[in-house]
Design a protein around this motif. Structure first.
Motif, PDB file in Angstrom:
ATOM      1  N   PRO A 205     -58.908  -0.879   4.663  1.00 37.11           N
ATOM      2  CA  PRO A 205     -58.794  -1.639   3.251  1.00 37.11           C
ATOM      3  C   PRO A 205     -57.269  -1.851   2.880  1.00 37.11           C
ATOM      4  O   PRO A 205     -57.078  -3.101   2.276  1.00 37.11           O
ATOM      5  CB  PRO A 205     -59.224  -0.601   2.247  1.00 37.11           C
ATOM      6  N   TYR A 206     -56.546  -1.227   3.373  1.00 32.00           N
ATOM      7  CA  TYR A 206     -54.997  -1.348   3.005  1.00 32.00           C
ATOM      8  C   TYR A 206     -54.413  -2.691   3.808  1.00 32.00           C
ATOM      9  O   TYR A 206     -53.767  -3.619   3.198  1.00 32.00           O
ATOM     10  CB  TYR A 206     -54.214  -0.254   3.440  1.00 32.00           C
ATOM     11  N   VAL A 207     -54.688  -2.553   5.018  1.00 30.54           N
ATOM     12  CA  VAL A 207     -54.519  -3.707   6.078  1.00 30.54           C
ATOM     13  C   VAL A 207     -55.288  -5.097   5.325  1.00 30.54           C
ATOM     14  O   VAL A 207     -54.818  -6.048   5.441  1.00 30.54           O
ATOM     15  CB  VAL A 207     -54.649  -3.439   7.532  1.00 30.54           C
ATOM     16  N   GLN A 208     -56.480  -4.812   5.193  1.00 31.75           N
ATOM     17  CA  GLN A 208     -57.249  -5.981   4.661  1.00 31.75           C
ATOM     18  C   GLN A 208     -56.753  -6.477   3.588  1.00 31.75           C
ATOM     19  O   GLN A 208     -56.697  -7.818   3.472  1.00 31.75           O
ATOM     20  CB  GLN A 208     -58.804  -5.434   4.521  1.00 31.75           C
ATOM     21  N   GLY A 209     -56.297  -5.905   2.511  1.00 38.51           N
ATOM     22  CA  GLY A 209     -55.531  -6.411   1.200  1.00 38.51           C
ATOM     23  C   GLY A 209     -54.374  -7.303   1.747  1.00 38.51           C
ATOM     24  O   GLY A 209     -54.177  -8.446   1.266  1.00 38.51           O
ATOM     25  N   TYR A 210     -53.504  -6.951   2.477  1.00 41.84           N
ATOM     26  CA  TYR A 210     -52.401  -7.603   2.942  1.00 41.84           C
ATOM     27  C   TYR A 210     -52.801  -8.686   3.890  1.00 41.84           C
ATOM     28  O   TYR A 210     -51.788  -9.755   3.753  1.00 41.84           O
ATOM     29  CB  TYR A 210     -51.280  -6.761   3.698  1.00 41.84           C
ATOM     30  N   GLY A 211     -53.617  -8.765   4.725  1.00 49.72           N
ATOM     31  CA  GLY A 211     -54.141  -9.807   5.262  1.00 49.72           C
ATOM     32  C   GLY A 211     -54.764 -11.057   4.704  1.00 49.72           C
ATOM     33  O   GLY A 211     -54.543 -12.026   5.323  1.00 49.72           O
ATOM     34  N   THR A 233     -60.120  -7.418  10.153  1.00 51.35           N
ATOM     35  CA  THR A 233     -59.288  -6.113  10.024  1.00 51.35           C
ATOM     36  C   THR A 233     -59.875  -5.497  11.243  1.00 51.35           C
ATOM     37  O   THR A 233     -60.140  -4.199  11.188  1.00 51.35           O
ATOM     38  CB  THR A 233     -59.385  -5.500   9.007  1.00 51.35           C
ATOM     39  N   SER A 234     -59.697  -6.032  12.545  1.00 58.69           N
ATOM     40  CA  SER A 234     -60.063  -5.209  13.707  1.00 58.69           C
ATOM     41  C   SER A 234     -59.482  -3.807  13.902  1.00 58.69           C
ATOM     42  O   SER A 234     -58.399  -3.816  13.306  1.00 58.69           O
ATOM     43  CB  SER A 234     -59.776  -6.045  14.731  1.00 58.69           C
ATOM     44  N   ASP A 235     -60.151  -3.001  14.774  1.00 55.56           N
ATOM     45  CA  ASP A 235     -59.313  -1.543  15.112  1.00 55.56           C
ATOM     46  C   ASP A 235     -58.170  -1.850  15.697  1.00 55.56           C
ATOM     47  O   ASP A 235     -57.087  -1.241  15.608  1.00 55.56           O
ATOM     48  CB  ASP A 235     -60.463  -0.901  16.091  1.00 55.56           C
ATOM     49  N   ARG A 236     -58.141  -3.249  16.566  1.00 54.49           N
ATOM     50  CA  ARG A 236     -56.729  -3.452  17.246  1.00 54.49           C
ATOM     51  C   ARG A 236     -55.901  -3.615  15.951  1.00 54.49           C
ATOM     52  O   ARG A 236     -54.570  -3.023  16.557  1.00 54.49           O
ATOM     53  CB  ARG A 236     -57.101  -4.592  18.153  1.00 54.49           C
ATOM     54  N   LEU A 237     -55.986  -4.416  15.191  1.00 58.77           N
ATOM     55  CA  LEU A 237     -55.008  -4.800  13.987  1.00 58.77           C
ATOM     56  C   LEU A 237     -54.652  -3.295  13.471  1.00 58.77           C
ATOM     57  O   LEU A 237     -53.274  -2.978  13.262  1.00 58.77           O
ATOM     58  CB  LEU A 237     -55.623  -5.535  13.355  1.00 58.77           C
ATOM     59  N   VAL A 238     -55.581  -2.344  13.087  1.00 57.61           N
ATOM     60  CA  VAL A 238     -55.379  -1.455  12.411  1.00 57.61           C
ATOM     61  C   VAL A 238     -54.466  -0.290  12.911  1.00 57.61           C
ATOM     62  O   VAL A 238     -53.632   0.079  12.569  1.00 57.61           O
ATOM     63  CB  VAL A 238     -56.730  -0.850  11.752  1.00 57.61           C
ATOM     64  N   ASP A 239     -54.828  -0.088  14.241  1.00 55.15           N
ATOM     65  CA  ASP A 239     -54.170   0.813  15.399  1.00 55.15           C
ATOM     66  C   ASP A 239     -52.873   0.262  15.456  1.00 55.15           C
ATOM     67  O   ASP A 239     -51.950   1.146  15.511  1.00 55.15           O
ATOM     68  CB  ASP A 239     -54.861   0.649  16.520  1.00 55.15           C
ATOM     69  N   ALA A 240     -52.607  -0.827  15.548  1.00 57.40           N
ATOM     70  CA  ALA A 240     -51.047  -1.532  15.664  1.00 57.40           C
ATOM     71  C   ALA A 240     -50.388  -1.462  14.650  1.00 57.40           C
ATOM     72  O   ALA A 240     -49.056  -1.138  14.766  1.00 57.40           O
ATOM     73  CB  ALA A 240     -51.268  -3.011  16.104  1.00 57.40           C
ATOM     74  N   LEU A 241     -50.756  -1.522  13.413  1.00 61.94           N
ATOM     75  CA  LEU A 241     -50.094  -1.497  12.285  1.00 61.94           C
ATOM     76  C   LEU A 241     -49.817  -0.052  11.795  1.00 61.94           C
ATOM     77  O   LEU A 241     -48.915   0.436  10.897  1.00 61.94           O
ATOM     78  CB  LEU A 241     -50.552  -2.483  11.178  1.00 61.94           C
ATOM     79  N   PHE A 242     -50.741   0.951  11.982  1.00 64.80           N
ATOM     80  CA  PHE A 242     -50.597   2.160  11.337  1.00 64.80           C
ATOM     81  C   PHE A 242     -50.680   3.342  12.487  1.00 64.80           C
ATOM     82  O   PHE A 242     -51.449   3.224  13.549  1.00 64.80           O
ATOM     83  CB  PHE A 242     -51.834   2.649  10.543  1.00 64.80           C
ATOM     84  N   ALA A 243     -49.934   4.227  12.245  1.00 58.81           N
ATOM     85  CA  ALA A 243     -49.985   5.531  13.086  1.00 58.81           C
ATOM     86  C   ALA A 243     -50.734   6.455  12.765  1.00 58.81           C
ATOM     87  O   ALA A 243     -50.471   6.877  11.376  1.00 58.81           O
ATOM     88  CB  ALA A 243     -48.441   6.054  13.467  1.00 58.81           C
ATOM     89  N   CYS A 244     -51.862   6.625  13.242  1.00 54.84           N
ATOM     90  CA  CYS A 244     -53.023   7.520  12.829  1.00 54.84           C
ATOM     91  C   CYS A 244     -53.110   8.584  13.658  1.00 54.84           C
ATOM     92  O   CYS A 244     -53.342   8.721  14.746  1.00 54.84           O
ATOM     93  CB  CYS A 244     -54.205   7.023  12.811  1.00 54.84           C
ATOM     94  N   GLY A 245     -52.866  10.194  13.169  1.00 55.69           N
ATOM     95  CA  GLY A 245     -52.957  11.204  13.906  1.00 55.69           C
ATOM     96  C   GLY A 245     -51.774  12.163  13.436  1.00 55.69           C
ATOM     97  O   GLY A 245     -51.648  12.351  12.339  1.00 55.69           O
ATOM     98  N   ASP A 246     -51.564  13.047  14.400  1.00 53.85           N
ATOM     99  CA  ASP A 246     -50.742  14.370  14.215  1.00 53.85           C
ATOM    100  C   ASP A 246     -49.309  13.936  14.292  1.00 53.85           C
ATOM    101  O   ASP A 246     -48.964  12.933  14.518  1.00 53.85           O
ATOM    102  CB  ASP A 246     -51.272  15.641  14.941  1.00 53.85           C
ATOM    103  N   THR A 247     -48.556  15.054  13.972  1.00 55.40           N
ATOM    104  CA  THR A 247     -46.962  14.646  14.029  1.00 55.40           C
ATOM    105  C   THR A 247     -46.691  14.030  15.575  1.00 55.40           C
ATOM    106  O   THR A 247     -45.647  13.237  15.587  1.00 55.40           O
ATOM    107  CB  THR A 247     -46.316  15.947  14.019  1.00 55.40           C
TER     108      THR A 247
END
Length: 296
Positions: A205-211, A233-247
């Motif tokens: 939703p965050y990426v979608q708003g800025y898009g 707001t594809s998975d490809r776009l979200v994964d490119a813009l956000f780092a999702c996971g552990d340290t």
């Protein structure tokens, strides 16, 4: 004359935090958190200003709560604050606060500014001239530069660029345009969540708003994302813009920015309740990330 300093830039440090919560959360909690983040070693604390309001007062709060970290606006909306007022505030700061403050500036978006909006590049040039004439040094400013012309302006008139919602690929492009000297301080969105699907649900939703804003959509198009990527707001776009996971995952993304030419990376940790502005809810993630990412 190019105002850029040599490294290190204003003592920004390697890692900073970009946080709405540090501006819009409970004031007492903000002070406590900022003091702790300063002690943890975060080099810079960035707060947003695109929506206007008493940004200068909010920056004063953070400057007063910290003794080492640089405090930065990410960004001050030039349509919401008169250059003369900003310069008066700057000139009134105690010397020790001026030494660790960076004025990030941005042109926002026509869709949000309305009829007052005019050619962004010309408007930013004029604003920088007004600041300079009033005593604000160019090397105490930076620009939220996404496109090539604004990156060039950041190179020529300010300390450098602070691009938002970008990828390491954008960092490499910006570094080539800036050259070796100017500051490059990209923001990197983070969801501190090991479950990839749950993390995407938080970030999407965050990426979608800025898009919906053309400045960002155009930036992503230049990076090779399709109209479908942006519209869905594809998975490809979200994964490119956000780092999702552990340290480890987050650290690898941060390292990718540095390998591409970043001088400083500011992390925006997005929790499961974006918009709640709960400073205390983000403290565990900020604490855990600090020893993994902050290096001297």
């Amino acid at each position: 004359m190019n105002p850029n300093n040599t490294q290190p830039h204003l003592g920004l440090g390697r890692i900073g935090l970009w946080s709405m919560e540090l501006r819009f959360g409970d004031p007492d909690a903000i002070v406590d958190a900022a003091t702790e983040l300063d002690e943890l070693g975060y080099g810079t604390l960035w707060i947003p200003g695109a929506m206007g309001g008493d940004l200068l007062g909010d920056l004063d709060r953070l400057l007063g709560a910290t003794g080492n970290a640089t405090i930065a606006s990410g960004i001050l909306n030039i349509w919401k604050h008169e250059a003369a007022d900003v310069a008066t505030w700057w000139n009134g700061l105690p010397a020790e606060h001026r030494e660790r403050f960076l004025l990030g500036l941005g042109v926002s978006h026509g869709a949000t500014v309305g009829e007052a909006y005019r050619k962004p590049l010309s408007a930013m040039k004029d604003y920088l001239t007004q600041l300079g004439d009033a005593g604000v040094p160019g090397d105490r400013t930076c620009l939220a530069a996404l496109g090539p012309k604004m990156v060039e302006l950041a190179r020529d008139r300010t300390l450098g660029a602070h691009p938002y919602l970008v990828t390491p690929e954008h960092t490499a492009i910006a570094r080539e345009a800036l050259g070796a000297g100017p500051l490059l301080a990209p923001e990197q969105g983070v969801v501190f969540e090991a479950n990839r699907e749950r993390a995407r649900d938080i970030a999407r939703p965050y990426v979608q708003g800025y898009g919906r804003l053309e400045n960002y959509a155009n930036s992503w198009r230049r990076l090779g994302f399709s109209e479908e990527d942006i519209a869905t707001t594809s998975d490809r776009l979200v994964d490119a813009l956000f780092a999702c996971g552990d340290t480890q995952v987050i650290g690898e993304r941060v390292d990718a920015h540095f390998a591409a030419g970043a001088d400083h990376v500011c992390l925006q940790v997005v929790g499961p309740n974006p918009g709640a502005n709960d400073v205390r809810a983000l403290l565990p993630a900020w604490r855990e990330l600090a020893p993994a990412l902050i290096r001297t």
